[in-house]
Design a protein around this motif. Structure first.
Motif, PDB file in Angstrom:
ATOM      1  N   LEU A  90      -2.742  15.297   7.141  1.00  0.00           N
ATOM      2  CA  LEU A  90      -2.395  13.909   6.848  1.00  0.00           C
ATOM      3  C   LEU A  90      -3.443  13.269   5.928  1.00  0.00           C
ATOM      4  O   LEU A  90      -3.120  12.539   4.999  1.00  0.00           O
ATOM      5  N   ASN A  94      -1.672  13.984  -0.935  1.00  0.00           N
ATOM      6  CA  ASN A  94      -2.000  13.529  -2.280  1.00  0.00           C
ATOM      7  C   ASN A  94      -1.420  12.139  -2.559  1.00  0.00           C
ATOM      8  O   ASN A  94      -0.229  11.992  -2.820  1.00  0.00           O
ATOM      9  N   VAL A  95      -2.309  11.138  -2.527  1.00  0.00           N
ATOM     10  CA  VAL A  95      -1.852   9.760  -2.731  1.00  0.00           C
ATOM     11  C   VAL A  95      -1.656   9.420  -4.202  1.00  0.00           C
ATOM     12  O   VAL A  95      -1.228   8.320  -4.549  1.00  0.00           O
ATOM     13  N   LEU A  97       0.429  10.959  -6.103  1.00  0.00           N
ATOM     14  CA  LEU A  97       1.815  11.257  -6.504  1.00  0.00           C
ATOM     15  C   LEU A  97       2.629   9.977  -6.636  1.00  0.00           C
ATOM     16  O   LEU A  97       2.208   8.912  -6.165  1.00  0.00           O
ATOM     17  N   SER A  98       3.830  10.114  -7.228  1.00  0.00           N
ATOM     18  CA  SER A  98       4.708   8.950  -7.279  1.00  0.00           C
ATOM     19  C   SER A  98       5.221   8.684  -5.866  1.00  0.00           C
ATOM     20  O   SER A  98       5.171   9.577  -5.014  1.00  0.00           O
ATOM     21  N   LEU A  99       5.725   7.471  -5.623  1.00  0.00           N
ATOM     22  CA  LEU A  99       6.176   7.099  -4.281  1.00  0.00           C
ATOM     23  C   LEU A  99       7.211   8.087  -3.720  1.00  0.00           C
ATOM     24  O   LEU A  99       7.133   8.481  -2.562  1.00  0.00           O
ATOM     25  N   GLU A 100       8.168   8.503  -4.569  1.00  0.00           N
ATOM     26  CA  GLU A 100       9.222   9.426  -4.114  1.00  0.00           C
ATOM     27  C   GLU A 100       8.646  10.775  -3.714  1.00  0.00           C
ATOM     28  O   GLU A 100       8.990  11.322  -2.674  1.00  0.00           O
ATOM     29  N   PHE A 102       5.569  11.361  -2.859  1.00  0.00           N
ATOM     30  CA  PHE A 102       4.721  11.152  -1.691  1.00  0.00           C
ATOM     31  C   PHE A 102       5.578  11.077  -0.427  1.00  0.00           C
ATOM     32  O   PHE A 102       5.228  11.636   0.612  1.00  0.00           O
ATOM     33  N   LYS A 103       6.719  10.394  -0.556  1.00  0.00           N
ATOM     34  CA  LYS A 103       7.641  10.258   0.578  1.00  0.00           C
ATOM     35  C   LYS A 103       8.153  11.648   0.996  1.00  0.00           C
ATOM     36  O   LYS A 103       8.203  11.956   2.185  1.00  0.00           O
ATOM     37  N   LEU A 106       5.525  13.333   2.887  1.00  0.00           N
ATOM     38  CA  LEU A 106       5.387  12.739   4.220  1.00  0.00           C
ATOM     39  C   LEU A 106       6.527  13.186   5.145  1.00  0.00           C
ATOM     40  O   LEU A 106       6.310  13.495   6.318  1.00  0.00           O
ATOM     41  N   TYR A 110       6.344  15.257   8.720  1.00  0.00           N
ATOM     42  CA  TYR A 110       6.950  14.855   9.993  1.00  0.00           C
ATOM     43  C   TYR A 110       8.003  15.855  10.475  1.00  0.00           C
ATOM     44  O   TYR A 110       8.211  15.989  11.679  1.00  0.00           O
ATOM     45  N   THR A 176       9.578   7.454  13.035  1.00  0.00           N
ATOM     46  CA  THR A 176       8.954   7.386  11.705  1.00  0.00           C
ATOM     47  C   THR A 176       9.723   8.259  10.719  1.00  0.00           C
ATOM     48  O   THR A 176      10.022   7.835   9.598  1.00  0.00           O
ATOM     49  N   ASN A 179      13.011   6.635   9.810  1.00  0.00           N
ATOM     50  CA  ASN A 179      12.773   5.525   8.878  1.00  0.00           C
ATOM     51  C   ASN A 179      12.541   6.036   7.461  1.00  0.00           C
ATOM     52  O   ASN A 179      13.067   5.478   6.499  1.00  0.00           O
ATOM     53  N   LEU A 180      11.748   7.095   7.355  1.00  0.00           N
ATOM     54  CA  LEU A 180      11.436   7.634   6.029  1.00  0.00           C
ATOM     55  C   LEU A 180      12.677   8.246   5.381  1.00  0.00           C
ATOM     56  O   LEU A 180      12.908   8.068   4.186  1.00  0.00           O
TER      57      LEU A 180
END
Lengths: 183, 162
Positions: A90, A94-95, A97-100, A102-103, A106, A110, A176, A179-180
């Motif tokens: 966690l 890699n923060v 990356l683009s939001l997509e 990164f999602k 994530l 999970y 979580t 939600n993601l």
């Protein structure tokens, strides 16, 4: 009301006039990193000592109690190791990356946690209970009845509490994940 | 490097904090923690900034990802109305109306899905759609459609409370 009005209201929010000093955070972070390295070193040394001790004892004498204790200790060590690895994963996400992307990263994390919760963890709980069962057999033979019942009741209570917290954590992570996936 | 970071921190703290504030329903303490987390990551990765985008876009990327990472804590923040002095009734009334609207906005933003919430916060900050596309990784066309849909949703919610 137009969206422009909403945007104006949003942008009229007062700005932070006192930007917090970042130096204490930097120093705290350095201390945490140092602490993490020390903890890893201590855990590794403890692990090596425990394994060496296990082999040293088992080479000379094999008994049911040793097997029971080995199962209990192994389950705890594996469980702790899984949690440490998960936390590291966690932290290493890699923060940049683009939001997509990164999602996606994530969600995959999970999903792995979900797999662990429904496959590895039940097996570990089963093995743990087998270990307890073996130990109980010896406790029943060598300990007084009163002490045996005390251990049995304590174990059942602590197992129920432990199970409650594991279940709570798993449900939280499933929520979580949901939600993601939905966002 | 330290001076460069300090400049970045001073110049970008406000917008990072405001985006985090929107993400955690106006809870100032949580927003401060998230903003600090963001800058810890900026500090750790500053040497990896390749100048392919502006530093602002790069920092927003880290901010939105840090916000999304916060999802695991499942904490619900709450917006608290700032204190308004009663010495000037007119000013107090206007300010009260402004705060009530802000409160309503925070509540409506919370109703949105995670990604929608992040996208609308970027829009509210006044970022261009191209920049939002760069931060989110969606195509410009997708962002245009998405922004239009979320704007409608938010306006409807703030106006009618639904």
């Amino acid at each position: 009301m137009e969206f422009k009005d909403i945007q104006n209201t949003w942008q009229q929010q007062s700005e932070q006039h006192n930007i917090p000093d970042f130096t204490p955070t930097q120093q705290k972070l350095k201390k945490i990193r140092k602490g993490q390295r020390i903890t890893q070193l201590i855990l590794s040394i403890t692990g090596i000592v425990l394994i060496s001790f296990f082999f040293y004892i088992s080479a000379y004498k094999f008994s049911g109690t040793l097997l029971g204790m080995s199962l209990l200790i192994s389950v705890i060590v594996i469980r702790v190791w899984i949690e440490i690895r998960s936390q590291q994963k966690l932290r290493k996400m890699n923060v940049l990356l683009s939001l997509e992307d990164f999602k996606t990263q994530l969600i995959s994390y999970y999903e792995q946690r979900k797999k662990l919760a429904f496959t590895t963890i039940p097996v570990l709980l089963l093995v743990y209970n087998i270990g307890v069962g073996i130990m109980m057999y010896y406790f029943y033979q060598y300990l007084s009845r009163g002490f045996f019942y005390y251990i049995t009741i304590s174990y059942v209570v602590s197992f129920v509490i432990l199970f409650y917290f594991i279940r709570k954590q798993v449900l939280n992570e499933l929520k979580t994940l949901k939600n993601l996936q939905e966002s | 490097m330290k001076t460069q970071f300090n400049n970045i921190y001073q110049n970008h703290y406000d917008k990072v904090y405001r985006l985090c504030l929107g993400y955690v329903n106006g809870d100032e303490a949580l927003a401060k923690d998230l903003a600090q987390d963001t800058f810890v990551k900026v500090w750790e990765h500053l040497d990896q900034f390749k100048q392919k985008s502006s530093i602002g876009t790069w920092i927003y990327r880290i901010t939105v990802n840090t916000c999304l990472l916060f999802i695991r804590k499942n904490k619900k923040g709450s917006y608290s109305l700032p204190e308004i002095r009663d010495d000037d009734t007119n000013v107090a009334e206007t300010e009260k109306a402004h705060q009530t609207r802000l409160q309503q906005m925070y509540a409506c933003i919370q109703k949105l899905k995670e990604t929608e919430r992040i996208v609308i916060l970027l829009v509210l900050e006044g970022l261009a759609q191209k920049e939002i596309a760069d931060i989110t990784g969606h195509s410009h066309q997708n962002v245009r459609v998405m922004v239009h849909r979320i704007k409608e949703k938010l306006t409807k919610c703030v106006t009618h409370g639904i």
